[in-house]
Design a protein around this motif. Structure first.
Motif, short mmCIF file in Angstrom:
data_model
loop_
_atom_site.label_atom_id
_atom_site.label_comp_id
_atom_site.label_asym_id
_atom_site.label_seq_id
_atom_site.Cartn_x
_atom_site.Cartn_y
_atom_site.Cartn_z
N ILE A 53 21.03 42.36 29.13
CA ILE A 53 22.37 42.89 28.91
C ILE A 53 22.26 44.35 28.49
O ILE A 53 21.44 44.70 27.63
CB ILE A 53 23.12 42.09 27.83
CG1 ILE A 53 23.45 40.68 28.35
CG2 ILE A 53 24.40 42.80 27.41
CD1 ILE A 53 24.16 39.81 27.34
N THR A 54 23.08 45.18 29.10
CA THR A 54 23.16 46.59 28.71
C THR A 54 24.46 46.82 27.95
O THR A 54 25.54 46.55 28.45
CB THR A 54 23.11 47.51 29.93
OG1 THR A 54 21.88 47.30 30.62
CG2 THR A 54 23.19 48.97 29.50
N LEU A 55 24.33 47.28 26.70
CA LEU A 55 25.50 47.60 25.88
C LEU A 55 25.77 49.09 25.95
O LEU A 55 24.84 49.90 25.85
CB LEU A 55 25.26 47.20 24.43
CG LEU A 55 25.36 45.72 24.08
CD1 LEU A 55 25.08 45.52 22.60
CD2 LEU A 55 26.73 45.18 24.42
N TYR A 56 27.06 49.45 26.09
CA TYR A 56 27.44 50.87 26.20
C TYR A 56 28.13 51.40 24.96
O TYR A 56 28.43 52.59 24.90
CB TYR A 56 28.33 51.06 27.43
CG TYR A 56 27.58 50.90 28.72
CD1 TYR A 56 26.99 51.99 29.34
CD2 TYR A 56 27.44 49.66 29.31
CE1 TYR A 56 26.29 51.86 30.51
CE2 TYR A 56 26.74 49.51 30.50
CZ TYR A 56 26.16 50.60 31.10
OH TYR A 56 25.47 50.46 32.27
N SER A 86 22.80 54.77 16.70
CA SER A 86 23.57 56.00 16.65
C SER A 86 24.03 56.36 18.06
O SER A 86 23.65 55.73 19.05
CB SER A 86 22.74 57.13 16.06
OG SER A 86 21.57 57.34 16.83
N ALA A 87 24.86 57.41 18.15
CA ALA A 87 25.47 57.78 19.43
C ALA A 87 24.43 58.05 20.51
O ALA A 87 24.62 57.72 21.68
CB ALA A 87 26.37 59.00 19.23
N GLY A 88 23.30 58.63 20.12
CA GLY A 88 22.29 58.97 21.11
C GLY A 88 21.47 57.79 21.61
O GLY A 88 20.67 57.93 22.54
N ASP A 89 21.67 56.60 20.99
CA ASP A 89 20.88 55.42 21.38
C ASP A 89 21.52 54.63 22.52
O ASP A 89 20.89 53.73 23.08
CB ASP A 89 20.70 54.48 20.18
CG ASP A 89 19.89 55.12 19.08
OD1 ASP A 89 18.95 55.87 19.40
OD2 ASP A 89 20.19 54.90 17.90
N TRP A 90 22.79 54.94 22.85
CA TRP A 90 23.47 54.19 23.91
C TRP A 90 23.17 54.82 25.27
O TRP A 90 23.03 56.03 25.36
CB TRP A 90 24.98 54.17 23.66
CG TRP A 90 25.37 53.61 22.34
CD1 TRP A 90 25.82 54.33 21.27
CD2 TRP A 90 25.35 52.25 21.92
NE1 TRP A 90 26.07 53.51 20.21
CE2 TRP A 90 25.79 52.21 20.59
CE3 TRP A 90 25.00 51.06 22.55
CZ2 TRP A 90 25.88 51.03 19.87
CZ3 TRP A 90 25.10 49.88 21.84
CH2 TRP A 90 25.54 49.87 20.52
N PRO A 91 23.12 54.02 26.36
CA PRO A 91 23.25 52.57 26.38
C PRO A 91 22.01 51.88 25.82
O PRO A 91 20.92 52.42 25.85
CB PRO A 91 23.45 52.26 27.86
CG PRO A 91 22.76 53.38 28.57
CD PRO A 91 22.97 54.60 27.72
N LEU A 92 22.21 50.67 25.32
CA LEU A 92 21.17 49.89 24.67
C LEU A 92 20.90 48.64 25.51
O LEU A 92 21.83 47.90 25.83
CB LEU A 92 21.61 49.51 23.26
CG LEU A 92 20.56 48.90 22.34
CD1 LEU A 92 19.53 49.95 21.96
CD2 LEU A 92 21.24 48.36 21.08
N THR A 93 19.65 48.41 25.87
CA THR A 93 19.30 47.25 26.68
C THR A 93 18.73 46.15 25.79
O THR A 93 17.81 46.38 25.01
CB THR A 93 18.26 47.64 27.75
OG1 THR A 93 18.81 48.66 28.60
CG2 THR A 93 17.89 46.44 28.60
#
Length: 793
Positions: A484-487, A510-517
């Protein structure tokens, strides 16, 4: 007479495609009639020569102006419109039938073999003369391209003026004029045309920076609604039950995007045809599957989208010849009928559906695809006119435009190998996802998203002090067998507010970590903070988004998990007294002091730490807490801890004590919220011992320097206070400060000495000497450095 007539008409040429701004033409033309008193009407101005036909169309005089050295005569040509052909008389004039309304219509002049030699776009009810010249031909060649598909008639008229003013147009006009003079319009060899087209398309191309979802899915009142809010390409939407059995499909039409020259594309706002709404018949899991017609998966929803988008493309091609003809097809059923006819048809032995596959795979451009559609329209013009007549009720028997005759002209579309897909439909069709799915569950009267994530624990912050921030960590689990990829994460704002919550914030990721797999059966840790402003209970809904366009103002349509965060704000649970000295020694000496903490809450508190929070703009002060392990402060009790302070710089410090406690809720990990302590603000100043600015340089001697040259020497200034200081330096004649004086030494110079360059530039053969005087505005003290040098030949 040809030359004289050309000169007269050229005055009007720049306005031949539109009316004057001072006298706009908005109403259809009316026949000149006799006066009621039996007299005759005033003579009709030559620019207004027209008659009204039985069908309500208008017949206009049209003038053809050939280049002076043309091989052909005007009488050798025939002028054609959508309705009629007419030869040109010896006055360079023909009479052409057009729609009687403000529009953008194509005229062309053919030679005796039927080859098109000249072109012109005209507004049928313009009061200006209708003319066909080498210049109108050059303009038309630039306009006859997919970049104009989404332009209104008014914008096309603006584009005509823009084209004429564009660098490179004069070269094109001359090239076209030379070709017309030879009796052959060979567009394929006109490099000036390709250069100008590429220039226009580069300037006007609407570029999307990211690929985002064009659809919104909403669940409300037992219904699911799909809204197309970004793409001009339409989507067919099918609904499937939990066993993946197809139930029904509907169309979510594409946005009606209009191109403007300066501001790009704009849309006409939200309309009902952009939505597809479904009633859900029974409980269980359901899936919406939306396709844009480029899936070729055999589903009814993909076929519907393919037909509709092909119909829109066909209307764009028809609009090349006549805006009015394009407008005759309005409703969705007619567009589907037109698109189905073309999608299943063949062009020059190629099936249009096969060409769409090549377009989808990037093997042909949008311009090439439009060219294929054009040839199909030209081959099957009778069936196209039949559809138009059935849909609009307009008699098309009179329509006889020579579509095939334009095929040779439009062949240049396929010659632009790197053609930009500057039409909105072409761009959106490729940019946005061709297949989009949305899963939801019906449970009685409730509809909710399918849950892909679960949370280990809850988000109960417990009690928090006013104006303090508490952090809380929870584990988010991926319970599926898919990655799953979270945005992003969204915290719902307070009622009446917009954006995200003012009080609850996601600290990590934090903002720079998205998207998160998140891998299958994997997890990640999320940290949320709460910073209340007043005494009351706070709640928010936290949503996790698997939609890349989550931050769009309509939140929740693609959330994979929602959970509630709560916090209860109470009065200060503790109070603090301390004996921190108001004056601390300079850096290097520690001071011990006591902090007494009184527990005013109804429960025992376990101390985690005490720290000082320095006000913004102050330097850091090191304070260390040394509480014993399991330091418990009983309710209504007071305990004392010892802290140590060390001031690094000469400065006035101001800050606040922050007291934090171990979390005792039993869920998650972290600390209870910090306390805002009454009477805990401290203001103190370190001792100032000596000057705020120092240097290790005692004297500077430049020695002998030629009067025709100069020499520099450096010394360093060190700042002993955190505060900013303005430095002024005065020097004797013959010496100056490189970079000038005065200058500022701010807090950056606490750890880095400032390099000061002194320049010696003698102008005479003699000794130079005196003092460098360094002063400051902090305590007005001075540093004096003797300086000397000798000027020689």
């Amino acid at each position: 007479m040809k030359n004289a007539f050309f000169c007269t008409l050229f005055i009007f040429l720049a306005f031949s495609c539109g009316g004057s701004d001072d006298d706009p033409i908005e109403e259809p033309l009316e026949d000149p009639v006799a006066e009621e008193d039996g007299g005759v009407a005033d003579p009709v101005d030559p620019t207004d020569n027209f008659t009204i036909t039985e069908d309500g169309n208008v017949k206009r005089d049209t003038y053809v102006i050939l280049p002076n050295d043309s091989k052909l005569k005007a009488e050798d040509l025939t002028v054609s419109s959508l309705f009629s052909d007419d030869v040109i008389n010896d006055n360079h004039k023909s009479e052409i039938e057009l729609f009687n309304e403000s529009s953008f219509e194509l005229l062309f002049a053919k030679d005796k073999e039927g080859e098109i030699l000249m072109l012109s776009y005209v507004n049928p009810i313009s009061k200006e003369p209708l003319v066909i010249t080498a210049e109108t031909t050059a303009v038309a060649l630039v306009m006859m391209h997919p970049w104009t598909f989404e332009m209104s008639a008014e914008t096309k008229l603006e584009a005509v003026d823009k084209i004429r003013q564009t660098p490179g147009f004069e070269e094109l006009r001359i090239s076209v004029e030379e070709q017309i003079a030879t009796g052959t319009l060979d567009v394929a060899k006109n490099e000036a045309l390709f250069n100008l087209l590429n220039q226009f398309q580069t300037n006007l191309a609407a570029k999307e920076e990211v690929n985002v979802e064009p659809l919104k899915f909403t669940l409300e009142d037992g219904k699911v609604t799909v809204l197309n809010y970004r793409s001009s390409a339409s989507y067919g939407v099918g609904i499937y039950d939990g066993n993946d059995v197809f139930i029904e499909h509907k169309l979510s039409a594409g946005l009606n995007k209009s191109r403007y020259l300066e501001s790009g594309f704009s849309t006409g706002g939200e309309t009902d045809n952009l939505k597809a709404t479904f009633n859900i018949p029974s409980d269980g899991q359901w899936t919406m599957k939306a396709t844009s017609g480029l899936s070729f998966d055999g589903t009814l929803q993909n076929q519907q989208a393919a037909f509709y988008n092909t119909g829109q493309l066909t209307l764009g091609v028809i609009g090349i010849f006549s805006d009015r003809l394009k407008k005759l097809i309005k409703n969705a059923d007619c567009i589907l009928s037109l698109g189905g006819n073309v999608f299943d048809g063949q062009s020059e032995s190629s099936q249009i559906s096969d060409r769409l596959k090549l377009f989808k795979d990037g093997k042909i451009s949008g311009a090439y695809l439009a060219y294929d559609v054009f040839f199909y329209v030209a081959d099957r013009i009778a069936s196209i006119f039949s559809i138009i007549e059935d849909c609009s009720g307009v008699d098309t028997d009179k329509y006889g435009v020579n579509f095939k005759g334009l095929g040779k002209i439009l062949s240049f579309w396929t010659n632009i190998k790197s053609a930009f897909d500057t039409g909105a439909l072409f761009g959106d069709w490729l940019l946005y996802d061709k297949e989009i799915e949305f899963c939801f569950i019906k449970d009685g009267d409730e509809l909710r998203d399918c849950v892909y994530l679960t949370v280990n624990g809850d988000l109960d912050f417990g009690d928090i002090g006013v104006n303090r921030k508490s952090r809380y960590k929870v584990e988010i689990l991926n319970e599926t067998d898919k990655e799953i990829t979270l945005y992003g994460v969204y915290t719902q704002p307070e009622e009446g507010s917009t954006g995200q919550s003012e009080f609850f914030r996601v600290e990590y990721p934090s903002a720079g970590d998205w998207p998160l797999t998140i891998p299958p059966q994997g997890s990640f840790e999320m940290e949320l903070s709460c910073a209340p402003k007043e005494i009351r209970e706070y709640t928010t809904e936290v949503s996790f988004y698997i939609n890349p366009d989550f931050d769009d103002g309509l939140h929740g349509q693609d959330s994979s998990l929602r959970m509630e965060a709560v916090a209860n704000v109470i009065m200060n649970r503790v109070s603090v007294t301390h004996n921190l000295p108001q004056t601390l020694p300079k850096s290097g000496d520690e001071v011990s002091f006591d902090v007494a903490i009184t527990n005013n809450s109804p429960d025992d508190l376990k101390l985690a730490w005490i720290r000082e929070e320095i006000e913004e703009g102050s330097p850091t002060i090191s304070k260390r807490l040394e509480p014993p392990v399991d330091f418990i402060i009983p309710k209504d009790g007071t305990r004392t801890v010892t802290m140590k302070a060390e001031a690094e710089y000469v400065h006035e410090y101001s800050g606040t004590f922050v007291v934090e406690f171990f979390h005792e809720n039993g869920t998650g990990t972290g600390w209870l919220p910090p306390e805002d302590i009454e009477g805990n603000t401290v203001v103190y100043r370190t001792d100032s011992t000596g000057d705020p600015v120092t240097t290790t340089t005692n004297t500077i001697n430049f020695g002998e320097i030629n009067t025709a040259s100069s020499k520099s020497s450096a010394f360093y200034l060190s700042k002993e206070t955190f505060d900013p200081i303005n430095i002024s330096i005065s020097l004797p004649n013959g010496f100056d400060v490189v970079g000038g004086s005065p200058f500022l030494m701010d807090s950056d110079y606490m750890n880095i000495p400032k390099n000061v360059q002194i320049n010696f530039r003698p102008t005479e053969e003699r000794p130079y000497n005196g003092n460098i005087v360094i002063s400051n505005d902090y305590n007005n003290s001075e540093i004096i450095i003797p300086v000397s040098g000798t000027g020689v030949n």
